[in-house]
Design a protein around this motif. Structure first.
Motif, PDB file in Angstrom:
ATOM      1  N   ASN A  86      -0.141  -8.455 -16.147  1.00  0.00           N
ATOM      2  CA  ASN A  86      -1.130  -8.891 -16.532  1.00  0.00           C
ATOM      3  C   ASN A  86      -0.819  -7.007 -17.139  1.00  0.00           C
ATOM      4  N   ILE A  87      -1.018  -6.450 -16.093  1.00  0.00           N
ATOM      5  CA  ILE A  87      -0.952  -4.757 -16.956  1.00  0.00           C
ATOM      6  C   ILE A  87       0.596  -4.919 -17.434  1.00  0.00           C
ATOM      7  N   ASP A  99     -14.204 -14.646  -0.994  1.00  0.00           N
ATOM      8  CA  ASP A  99     -14.045 -13.752  -1.812  1.00  0.00           C
ATOM      9  C   ASP A  99     -12.554 -13.140  -2.163  1.00  0.00           C
ATOM     10  N   LEU A 100     -11.935 -13.463  -3.054  1.00  0.00           N
ATOM     11  CA  LEU A 100     -10.593 -12.178  -3.051  1.00  0.00           C
ATOM     12  C   LEU A 100     -10.828 -10.951  -2.447  1.00  0.00           C
ATOM     13  N   ILE A 101     -10.229  -9.975  -2.243  1.00  0.00           N
ATOM     14  CA  ILE A 101     -10.426  -8.751  -1.818  1.00  0.00           C
ATOM     15  C   ILE A 101      -9.797  -7.977  -1.278  1.00  0.00           C
ATOM     16  N   CYS A 102      -9.640  -7.117  -2.353  1.00  0.00           N
ATOM     17  CA  CYS A 102      -8.213  -6.546  -2.641  1.00  0.00           C
ATOM     18  C   CYS A 102      -9.162  -4.638  -2.242  1.00  0.00           C
ATOM     19  N   TYR A 103      -8.087  -3.572  -2.358  1.00  0.00           N
ATOM     20  CA  TYR A 103      -8.349  -2.378  -1.262  1.00  0.00           C
ATOM     21  C   TYR A 103      -7.983  -1.409  -2.438  1.00  0.00           C
ATOM     22  N   THR A 104      -8.812  -2.146  -4.146  1.00  0.00           N
ATOM     23  CA  THR A 104      -8.137  -0.975  -4.620  1.00  0.00           C
ATOM     24  C   THR A 104      -9.222   0.356  -4.502  1.00  0.00           C
ATOM     25  N   THR A 105      -9.076   1.641  -4.880  1.00  0.00           N
ATOM     26  CA  THR A 105      -9.570   2.709  -4.849  1.00  0.00           C
ATOM     27  C   THR A 105      -9.974   3.548  -5.985  1.00  0.00           C
ATOM     28  N   VAL A 106     -10.933   4.556  -6.005  1.00  0.00           N
ATOM     29  CA  VAL A 106     -11.834   4.368  -7.032  1.00  0.00           C
ATOM     30  C   VAL A 106     -11.299   4.797  -8.089  1.00  0.00           C
ATOM     31  N   GLY A 107     -10.088   5.909  -8.024  1.00  0.00           N
ATOM     32  CA  GLY A 107      -9.513   6.209  -8.658  1.00  0.00           C
ATOM     33  C   GLY A 107      -8.674   5.574  -9.774  1.00  0.00           C
ATOM     34  N   TRP A 108      -7.802   4.695  -9.009  1.00  0.00           N
ATOM     35  CA  TRP A 108      -6.980   3.995  -9.632  1.00  0.00           C
ATOM     36  C   TRP A 108      -8.173   2.921 -10.594  1.00  0.00           C
ATOM     37  N   ASN A 109      -8.838   2.487  -9.970  1.00  0.00           N
ATOM     38  CA  ASN A 109     -10.312   1.209 -10.832  1.00  0.00           C
ATOM     39  C   ASN A 109     -10.170   2.478 -12.001  1.00  0.00           C
ATOM     40  N   PHE A 110     -11.070   3.926 -12.004  1.00  0.00           N
ATOM     41  CA  PHE A 110     -10.977   4.558 -13.227  1.00  0.00           C
ATOM     42  C   PHE A 110     -10.003   4.746 -14.279  1.00  0.00           C
ATOM     43  N   LEU A 111      -8.737   5.018 -13.840  1.00  0.00           N
ATOM     44  CA  LEU A 111      -7.321   4.982 -14.376  1.00  0.00           C
ATOM     45  C   LEU A 111      -7.222   3.893 -15.235  1.00  0.00           C
ATOM     46  N   TYR A 112      -7.333   2.724 -14.481  1.00  0.00           N
ATOM     47  CA  TYR A 112      -7.264   1.606 -15.007  1.00  0.00           C
ATOM     48  C   TYR A 112      -8.470   1.031 -16.400  1.00  0.00           C
ATOM     49  N   THR A 113      -9.601   1.105 -15.910  1.00  0.00           N
ATOM     50  CA  THR A 113     -10.195   1.293 -16.499  1.00  0.00           C
ATOM     51  C   THR A 113      -9.992   2.244 -18.075  1.00  0.00           C
ATOM     52  N   THR A 114      -9.564   3.237 -17.954  1.00  0.00           N
ATOM     53  CA  THR A 114      -9.649   3.929 -19.195  1.00  0.00           C
ATOM     54  C   THR A 114      -8.225   4.172 -20.624  1.00  0.00           C
ATOM     55  N   LEU A 124       0.590   2.634 -13.560  1.00  0.00           N
ATOM     56  CA  LEU A 124      -0.927   1.495 -12.834  1.00  0.00           C
ATOM     57  C   LEU A 124       0.122   0.456 -11.602  1.00  0.00           C
ATOM     58  N   CYS A 125       1.242   0.096 -12.732  1.00  0.00           N
ATOM     59  CA  CYS A 125       2.019  -1.225 -11.431  1.00  0.00           C
ATOM     60  C   CYS A 125       2.564  -0.550 -10.290  1.00  0.00           C
ATOM     61  N   ALA A 126       2.845   0.425 -10.953  1.00  0.00           N
ATOM     62  CA  ALA A 126       2.936   0.768  -9.424  1.00  0.00           C
ATOM     63  C   ALA A 126       2.452   1.376  -7.964  1.00  0.00           C
ATOM     64  N   THR A 127       1.606   1.554  -8.517  1.00  0.00           N
ATOM     65  CA  THR A 127       0.548   2.052  -7.863  1.00  0.00           C
ATOM     66  C   THR A 127      -0.691   1.032  -7.405  1.00  0.00           C
ATOM     67  N   ILE A 128      -0.448  -0.009  -7.858  1.00  0.00           N
ATOM     68  CA  ILE A 128      -1.470  -1.029  -6.886  1.00  0.00           C
ATOM     69  C   ILE A 128      -1.093  -1.952  -5.771  1.00  0.00           C
ATOM     70  N   PRO A 129      -2.686  -1.751  -4.993  1.00  0.00           N
ATOM     71  CA  PRO A 129      -2.287  -1.320  -3.935  1.00  0.00           C
ATOM     72  C   PRO A 129      -1.189  -2.817  -2.306  1.00  0.00           C
ATOM     73  N   PHE A 130      -0.728  -2.640  -1.894  1.00  0.00           N
ATOM     74  CA  PHE A 130       0.685  -4.133  -1.531  1.00  0.00           C
ATOM     75  C   PHE A 130      -0.411  -4.821  -1.130  1.00  0.00           C
ATOM     76  N   ALA A 131       0.043  -6.245  -1.755  1.00  0.00           N
ATOM     77  CA  ALA A 131      -0.351  -7.258  -1.138  1.00  0.00           C
ATOM     78  C   ALA A 131       1.109  -7.679   0.649  1.00  0.00           C
ATOM     79  N   PRO A 132       0.707  -7.979   1.404  1.00  0.00           N
ATOM     80  CA  PRO A 132      -1.013  -8.311   1.737  1.00  0.00           C
ATOM     81  C   PRO A 132      -1.523  -7.205   2.188  1.00  0.00           C
ATOM     82  N   LYS A 133      -1.478  -6.614   2.772  1.00  0.00           N
ATOM     83  CA  LYS A 133      -1.243  -5.482   3.772  1.00  0.00           C
ATOM     84  C   LYS A 133      -3.605  -4.818   3.436  1.00  0.00           C
ATOM     85  N   PHE A 134      -3.104  -5.045   1.572  1.00  0.00           N
ATOM     86  CA  PHE A 134      -4.042  -4.362   1.563  1.00  0.00           C
ATOM     87  C   PHE A 134      -4.918  -5.517   0.890  1.00  0.00           C
ATOM     88  N   TRP A 135      -4.832  -6.793   0.822  1.00  0.00           N
ATOM     89  CA  TRP A 135      -5.176  -8.064   0.252  1.00  0.00           C
ATOM     90  C   TRP A 135      -5.384  -9.599   1.580  1.00  0.00           C
TER      91      TRP A 135
END
Length: 283
Positions: A106-107, A149-164, A129-140
């Motif tokens: 998608n990205i 729920d589908l849980i993914c442990y993205t970081t606050v920084g990654w979420n912000f950078l993805y948004t902007t 952003l593609c390179a810094t997606i937390p790996f599966a399945p360790k963080f999914w």
């Protein structure tokens, strides 16, 4: 035709609230959610009537809706621990890599489009952003409690950078839909905050984006009547916004790599929490 500021404010606030309500409903009613997304594929004649054309637009719609349906089957299969070859197919460990891959794709789709538009700095941010997606399945994971729920442990920084990054991309690629994009991205950002569950960011992003893609594909002219932001576009602003995004992601990239290198990611990505109520998928 210019749109009054009050109409922007009212329509954007309304759409934002609607997206939050839809996300909440479909997250809690996971069976209903999957029925909704499967049935949404039947609206494709409206996509044609609405002027959906070009490889990117069709790829974007399908690369959002189809994985959303897969996520729905996974939620049912894992939360209810269903038996049978069909359901056990969605309980395999690789399925989390599939969801990871769909986010990556998608990205990447938007990043390649950014390259074709000449916004190379924002495209570089997309690649990182593609390179810094937390790996599966360790963080999914799939939760075994609540709503599965589908849980993914993205970081606050990654979420912000993805948004902007995403806002900058839409600003350059489809400026007329920029205002509505603000709504879906803010809904995805704020929903996990309202629920006090930051690990729900990817799930809220999946549902807000899927909702928007269907509504935009079917009723695109409606958005343009109340939220057409094409007059907001400025090529220089888009260029410098992309440069800023690239600058911001560089220190994040080093932080991300350092967390993985030192073994701190298990704590920092999960914000110091350990979730024991999750499904361990079979390999």
């Amino acid at each position: 035709m210019s749109i009054p500021i009050w109409k922007y404010a009212l329509s954007m606030l309304t759409y934002f609230v609607v997206l939050l309500c839809i996300t909440e409903l479909l997250r809690k009613k996971y069976k209903l959610a999957n029925i909704v997304w499967i049935c949404s594929l039947l609206t494709f004649p409206l996509w044609l009537m609405g002027g959906v054309s070009g490889w990117f637009r069709w790829a974007k719609i399908l690369s959002v809706i189809l994985p959303t349906i897969v996520v729905g089957f996974c939620r049912i299969a894992n939360f209810e621990e269903r038996k049978g070859s069909f359901w056990e197919f969605f309980q395999k460990g690789w399925i989390l890599w599939f969801v990871y891959g769909m986010l990556f794709l998608n990205i990447l789709e938007a990043t390649l489009k950014d390259v074709s538009l000449g916004n190379y700095a924002n495209a570089a941010c997309g690649f990182l952003l593609c390179a810094t997606i937390p790996f599966a399945p360790k963080f999914w994971e799939y939760s075994k409690t609540g709503e599965g729920d589908l849980i993914c442990y993205t970081t606050v920084g990654w979420n912000f950078l993805y948004t902007t990054w995403n806002l900058c991309f839409v600003y350059g690629e489809s400026p007329n839909y920029f205002a509505s994009t603000i709504c879906i991205l803010m809904a995805a950002e704020l929903y996990p905050i309202f629920k006090k569950k930051p690990e729900l960011y990817i799930m809220s992003r999946v549902y807000t984006l899927a909702t928007h893609m269907i509504l935009r594909s079917c009723f695109g002219t409606m958005f343009l009547k109340v939220m057409d932001a094409s007059t907001w576009y400025n090529a220089s602003f888009a260029k410098y916004w992309g440069i800023l995004n690239f600058i911001l992601i560089i220190p994040y990239l080093f932080w991300y790599m350092w967390q993985l290198h030192t073994g701190k990611a298990e704590i920092s990505f999960k914000r110091g929490k350990t979730n024991n109520n999750v499904t361990t998928l079979n390999t």
